[in-house]
Design a protein around this motif. Structure first.
Motif, mmCIF file in Angstrom:
data_model
loop_
_atom_site.group_PDB
_atom_site.id
_atom_site.type_symbol
_atom_site.label_atom_id
_atom_site.label_comp_id
_atom_site.label_asym_id
_atom_site.label_seq_id
_atom_site.Cartn_x
_atom_site.Cartn_y
_atom_site.Cartn_z
ATOM 1 N N ALA A 1 119.781 68.673 -28.146
ATOM 2 C CA ALA A 1 120.718 67.253 -28.178
ATOM 3 C C ALA A 1 120.883 66.037 -27.915
ATOM 4 O O ALA A 1 120.293 65.494 -28.382
ATOM 5 C CB ALA A 1 122.085 67.969 -28.291
ATOM 6 N N ASN A 2 119.701 66.191 -26.820
ATOM 7 C CA ASN A 2 119.180 64.944 -26.143
ATOM 8 C C ASN A 2 118.164 64.279 -26.166
ATOM 9 O O ASN A 2 117.334 63.718 -25.963
ATOM 10 C CB ASN A 2 119.529 64.933 -24.050
ATOM 11 N N MET A 3 117.572 64.788 -27.293
ATOM 12 C CA MET A 3 115.839 64.753 -27.483
ATOM 13 C C MET A 3 116.064 64.650 -28.910
ATOM 14 O O MET A 3 116.782 64.735 -30.346
ATOM 15 C CB MET A 3 115.112 66.625 -27.668
ATOM 16 N N THR A 4 114.737 63.806 -29.908
ATOM 17 C CA THR A 4 114.720 63.939 -30.756
ATOM 18 C C THR A 4 113.237 64.503 -31.365
ATOM 19 O O THR A 4 112.127 63.747 -30.835
ATOM 20 C CB THR A 4 115.137 61.661 -31.274
ATOM 21 N N PHE A 5 113.071 64.990 -32.195
ATOM 22 C CA PHE A 5 111.998 65.403 -32.740
ATOM 23 C C PHE A 5 111.208 64.123 -33.372
ATOM 24 O O PHE A 5 111.896 63.481 -33.844
ATOM 25 C CB PHE A 5 111.921 66.316 -34.244
ATOM 26 N N THR A 6 109.995 64.407 -32.839
ATOM 27 C CA THR A 6 108.874 62.691 -33.286
ATOM 28 C C THR A 6 108.406 63.329 -34.387
ATOM 29 O O THR A 6 107.103 62.533 -34.881
ATOM 30 C CB THR A 6 107.569 63.243 -31.912
ATOM 31 N N GLY A 7 108.168 64.409 -35.330
ATOM 32 C CA GLY A 7 107.165 64.969 -36.679
ATOM 33 C C GLY A 7 105.661 65.335 -36.525
ATOM 34 O O GLY A 7 105.145 66.155 -36.951
ATOM 35 N N ASP A 8 105.867 65.943 -34.723
ATOM 36 C CA ASP A 8 104.617 66.595 -34.164
ATOM 37 C C ASP A 8 105.215 67.813 -34.061
ATOM 38 O O ASP A 8 105.374 67.942 -33.260
ATOM 39 C CB ASP A 8 103.703 65.723 -33.181
ATOM 40 N N ALA A 9 104.573 68.996 -34.744
ATOM 41 C CA ALA A 9 104.417 70.120 -35.193
ATOM 42 C C ALA A 9 102.958 70.512 -35.146
ATOM 43 O O ALA A 9 102.536 70.494 -35.939
ATOM 44 C CB ALA A 9 105.856 70.531 -35.877
ATOM 45 N N TYR A 10 102.831 72.302 -34.553
ATOM 46 C CA TYR A 10 101.950 72.744 -34.519
ATOM 47 C C TYR A 10 102.406 74.291 -34.038
ATOM 48 O O TYR A 10 103.426 75.313 -34.051
ATOM 49 C CB TYR A 10 100.973 72.299 -33.701
ATOM 50 N N PRO A 11 101.208 74.974 -35.464
ATOM 51 C CA PRO A 11 101.286 74.503 -36.290
ATOM 52 C C PRO A 11 102.105 74.157 -37.638
ATOM 53 O O PRO A 11 102.913 73.807 -37.549
ATOM 54 C CB PRO A 11 100.772 75.638 -36.962
ATOM 55 N N THR A 12 101.440 72.797 -38.151
ATOM 56 C CA THR A 12 101.618 71.759 -39.402
ATOM 57 C C THR A 12 102.456 72.562 -40.348
ATOM 58 O O THR A 12 103.322 72.596 -40.425
ATOM 59 C CB THR A 12 100.743 71.258 -39.748
ATOM 60 N N SER A 13 102.649 73.969 -40.460
ATOM 61 C CA SER A 13 103.589 74.299 -41.573
ATOM 62 C C SER A 13 104.654 74.662 -40.992
ATOM 63 O O SER A 13 105.823 75.785 -42.107
ATOM 64 C CB SER A 13 102.343 76.024 -42.231
ATOM 65 N N ALA A 14 105.131 74.609 -39.940
ATOM 66 C CA ALA A 14 106.278 74.338 -39.722
ATOM 67 C C ALA A 14 107.676 73.849 -40.828
ATOM 68 O O ALA A 14 107.199 73.593 -41.378
ATOM 69 C CB ALA A 14 106.877 73.669 -38.544
ATOM 70 N N GLN A 15 108.994 74.826 -41.148
ATOM 71 C CA GLN A 15 109.604 74.165 -41.664
ATOM 72 C C GLN A 15 111.127 73.193 -40.550
ATOM 73 O O GLN A 15 110.943 73.955 -39.203
ATOM 74 C CB GLN A 15 110.058 75.124 -42.783
ATOM 75 N N ALA A 16 111.735 72.876 -41.666
ATOM 76 C CA ALA A 16 112.347 72.034 -40.612
ATOM 77 C C ALA A 16 114.046 72.327 -41.406
ATOM 78 O O ALA A 16 113.935 72.748 -41.904
ATOM 79 C CB ALA A 16 112.269 70.930 -40.613
ATOM 80 N N SER A 17 115.180 71.909 -40.463
ATOM 81 C CA SER A 17 116.453 71.970 -40.124
ATOM 82 C C SER A 17 117.245 71.154 -39.751
ATOM 83 O O SER A 17 116.577 70.780 -38.655
ATOM 84 C CB SER A 17 116.918 73.624 -40.122
ATOM 85 N N THR A 18 118.482 70.736 -40.562
ATOM 86 C CA THR A 18 119.171 69.928 -40.325
ATOM 87 C C THR A 18 120.416 69.821 -39.488
ATOM 88 O O THR A 18 121.443 69.437 -38.919
ATOM 89 C CB THR A 18 119.670 68.653 -40.999
ATOM 90 N N ASP A 19 120.473 71.512 -39.912
ATOM 91 C CA ASP A 19 121.831 72.386 -40.001
ATOM 92 C C ASP A 19 121.732 73.776 -38.788
ATOM 93 O O ASP A 19 122.298 74.692 -38.475
ATOM 94 C CB ASP A 19 122.735 72.659 -41.221
ATOM 95 N N GLY A 20 120.580 74.193 -38.478
ATOM 96 C CA GLY A 20 120.186 75.572 -38.175
ATOM 97 C C GLY A 20 119.994 76.852 -38.706
ATOM 98 O O GLY A 20 119.758 77.629 -38.466
ATOM 99 N N LYS A 21 120.269 76.786 -39.877
ATOM 100 C CA LYS A 21 120.814 77.705 -41.459
ATOM 101 C C LYS A 21 119.754 77.914 -42.189
ATOM 102 O O LYS A 21 119.239 78.388 -42.505
ATOM 103 C CB LYS A 21 122.459 77.758 -41.451
ATOM 104 N N ASN A 22 119.340 76.105 -42.623
ATOM 105 C CA ASN A 22 118.892 76.409 -43.676
ATOM 106 C C ASN A 22 117.878 75.334 -43.749
ATOM 107 O O ASN A 22 117.532 74.314 -43.482
ATOM 108 C CB ASN A 22 119.484 75.476 -44.922
ATOM 109 N N TYR A 23 116.645 75.769 -43.891
ATOM 110 C CA TYR A 23 115.325 75.491 -43.822
ATOM 111 C C TYR A 23 114.111 75.254 -44.996
ATOM 112 O O TYR A 23 114.413 75.372 -46.059
ATOM 113 C CB TYR A 23 114.150 76.961 -43.216
ATOM 114 N N ALA A 24 113.373 74.235 -45.144
ATOM 115 C CA ALA A 24 112.425 73.475 -46.220
ATOM 116 C C ALA A 24 111.517 73.185 -44.961
ATOM 117 O O ALA A 24 111.498 73.035 -44.393
ATOM 118 C CB ALA A 24 113.361 72.425 -46.535
ATOM 119 N N ASP A 25 109.948 72.813 -46.603
ATOM 120 C CA ASP A 25 108.848 72.505 -46.093
ATOM 121 C C ASP A 25 109.541 71.045 -45.603
ATOM 122 O O ASP A 25 110.050 69.961 -45.872
ATOM 123 C CB ASP A 25 108.711 72.313 -47.078
ATOM 124 N N MET A 26 109.267 70.134 -44.601
ATOM 125 C CA MET A 26 108.302 68.887 -43.859
ATOM 126 C C MET A 26 107.152 67.569 -45.197
ATOM 127 O O MET A 26 106.916 68.427 -45.549
ATOM 128 C CB MET A 26 107.933 68.738 -42.603
#
Length: 154
Positions: free
Chosen positions: A86-111
């Protein structure tokens, strides 16, 4: 300032609880190690990651999870999730780059995540990302796989 050990413990508990593994035996077969490291730039402009003791605002912290298959059997279709504290902000950098993201922790989609605003598709701000998920199709027997994400301390 935040204690990295406290941040790491909270993240570790969350990661362990949201990990999904196919196969009944797989839960006992997978070992996970989580580390938190501060990104440091050298005089030459190279980036290195050093163990972090404190994390003042503005620090870039990399959370890295290493998943080890401790059995003599392969694990297939492994989904692993790292929440963004909660006290952090994602920078956009992930490895592997195939990660999917979520704004609610339930639904994921490609970045990058997208949404409609006034009829136009726009990128969701990285500050709204709550978790990343990776799908590891195959983790060979007695081998490891790493996933990581970078955050900035708010």
């Amino acid at each position: 300032m935040k204690s990295s050990q406290s941040l790491c413990r909270v993240l570790l508990a969350t990661v362990t609880s949201v990990m999904v593994i196919s196969g009944a035996h797989a839960a006992d077969a997978l070992k996970m190690e989580l580390t938190a490291n501060k990104m440091v730039k050298t005089k030459e402009g190279k980036v290195s990651y050093l163990p972090v003791r404190t994390a003042p605002a503005g620090s870039v912290i990399q959370y890295k999870a290493t998943y080890t298959n401790t059995t003599n059997q392969n694990i297939n279709d492994l989904a692993v999730t790292l929440p963004i504290p909660a006290n952090m902000t994602f920078t956009g950098d992930a490895y592997p780059t195939s990660a999917q993201a979520s704004t609610d922790g339930k639904n994921y989609a490609d970045m990058p995540l997208m949404r409609k605003v006034n009829g136009k598709l726009v990128k969701v701000p990285l500050s709204e990302y709550k978790a990343l998920r990776w799908n590891i199709k195959w983790l060979p027997a007695n081998k490891s796989a790493d996933v990581s994400l970078n955050t900035v301390v708010d």
